[in-house]
Every structure is written in structure tokens, then in C-alpha cells.
Design an enzyme around this catalytic site. Sequence first.
Site, PDB file in Angstrom:
ATOM      1  N   HIS A   1       0.844  -1.270   0.058  1.00 35.94           N
ATOM      2  CA  HIS A   1      -0.039  -0.013  -0.028  1.00 35.94           C
ATOM      3  C   HIS A   1       0.819   1.315   0.041  1.00 35.94           C
ATOM      4  O   HIS A   1       1.951   1.000   0.457  1.00 35.94           O
ATOM      5  CB  HIS A   1      -0.855   0.076   1.237  1.00 35.94           C
ATOM      6  CG  HIS A   1      -2.037  -1.067   1.371  1.00 35.94           C
ATOM      7  ND1 HIS A   1      -2.139  -1.837   2.440  1.00 35.94           N
ATOM      8  CD2 HIS A   1      -2.942  -1.153   0.529  1.00 35.94           C
ATOM      9  CE1 HIS A   1      -3.290  -2.418   2.315  1.00 35.94           C
ATOM     10  NE2 HIS A   1      -3.793  -2.217   1.186  1.00 35.94           N
TER      11      HIS A   1
ATOM     12  N   CYS B   1      -2.293   0.624   9.880  1.00 38.00           N
ATOM     13  CA  CYS B   1      -3.480  -0.082   9.455  1.00 38.00           C
ATOM     14  C   CYS B   1      -4.140  -0.839  10.582  1.00 38.00           C
ATOM     15  O   CYS B   1      -5.127  -1.191  10.230  1.00 38.00           O
ATOM     16  CB  CYS B   1      -2.817  -1.149   8.214  1.00 38.00           C
ATOM     17  SG  CYS B   1      -1.484  -2.223   9.212  1.00 38.00           S
TER      18      CYS B   1
END
Length: 263
Positions: free
Chosen positions: A172, A257
Site C-alpha cells: 500500500h 493499518c
Amino acid sequence: GFRRGTEKSAERRIALVRMPAGNLAEGQLTHLERTAVDTELADKQWDGYVAALENNGWTTREVPFADTLPDSVFVEDTLVLLGNTAVVTRPGAKSRREENDAAEQTAQDLGLSIERIMSPGTLEGGDVLKVGSTLYVGRSSRTNADGIRQLRAIATGLGYTVVVVPVTRALHLKTTVTALPDGTILGHRDLVDDPAFFPHFVEVPEREGVAVVVLSEDTLLVSASAPGTVALLEDRGYTVVPVDISEFEKLEGCVTCLSVRVR
Ligand code: CIR
């Protein structure tokens, strides 16, 4: 400063978290080889992460636990917060699409307005980095052009500018770069495709150090696997709260996250 939204949201500090699933060890892997995950240790580390948030002025709110969704602990990927709007994502990883309903419900319970990324768009929250009114959005293996187009339409209406960034060397965008409160972008040379996308780019010495959670204007939560980065940030005048999340790092997770910050 960089803060957006109403006065009320400027005072608010709620972090959504989601307890690790029993089958955490079966989480998706894209760039790393699978190594044994100690799920008991993972539970302890998660408790430590939640405590670090709570000890630094954040109220945590749990998204109901999903015992059979291995990656559900990585709750950041399910929602993108834009002021009082929660954009419910549509994960690129099919195994993660069932995570969104409970996250949406929790966002709704908090009184946030809901928008949704729809098929064929895919987008994961780990690909969205907010810096003031700029949204950097990673085009990664999980986030596609249609997902970015949908997010751009929503975000533009709320006063944000979207900058699309290629992400090919990590899962990501936020595994490759995050931002300090003053807008400085932290990144690692092995992970960032092109640092020229970012004004004020600073390199950190460890890959795990890229991700920082901004707890307040002067306090940062950073992975304990990145002592050199901790030192660098302390030199820049920040108070750093190191948290050991080794078991989540084995699953390509990082400190950002494990929560969704609602401010
Ligand atoms: C996945 O592959 O989806 C998970 N194992 C890790 C997700 C990490 N999320 C993030 O960095 N935002």
C-alpha cells in the site's frame, strides 16, 4: 494548520480498532514470504497498541470482532475518513470484502456520513494518505483506476485535491510513505517508486519506520522494529511512542493499518 472540518471534529479523537481474528495467521501476503505468526503474542501486541492510543488522548471504539476474517485487524483498509464523511472502501483482495459491513455500521453509529466505493472500483484505505487538503492515493495491486476515480469525485466535493501515486514495491502507499504533522513525508528508498511526487521528502533508515501514527502535534506512534527512525524523529523534536507489532508486520501490516483515526 492542516486540520480540516468543523471545530467539533478538531476536538474529536476516536480510533476505530478491530480485535485480531482467530485465523490471523492466514492473512494475505503479497510481498513477503510466509513466516510463523504467534497469535498469542499478536493478541498481546494488539492490546499494547490499543493502550498506546488510549494513553495518548484517544478513545478507542471496536468494530465488532470477525473471527473468520483473517485480515480484519487491519481495519484501516475498510474506511477512508474525510472530515465527517466515511468512505467505505471496496478491497482489492476478495478475501477482505466481507470486512466492510461491520466497519460501515460502526461509522454510522458514530454519526458519520457514508459514501461507498462501488464495483468495479477497488480501493483500500492503506492507499490513502491525507496531508492537509491533499489526498495522495496509491495505485497499487489493491487499488484500481476506477476506485481512485470514485474517491476523487467524493473527495473533490469535500474540498480535497487528489494526487495519484504509483505503488509497485510494497502493498500500500502507506507502507511506503506517511506524513508528519508539519507535512514532511517520511519514506524508505527501497519502497518509494518516485520521491519526486512529494515535496519535503525525508528518508528513514528502516522500512518499518515509514509508517507513523500522528497521536498529536508533537507525539508519534512508531513501530519498535525501527529504532533508527525513532531516534531520527526524536532528533526532530517529537515524542515517540514505540509499539511492538512484529506479528502484524509478518502479515504486511504496519502501525497505521491497525486503526482508523476519526478526528
Ligand atoms: C493484506 O494483505 O491485506 C493484509 N495482510 C495486510 C494489510 C495491511 N494494511 C495496510 O497496510 N493498510
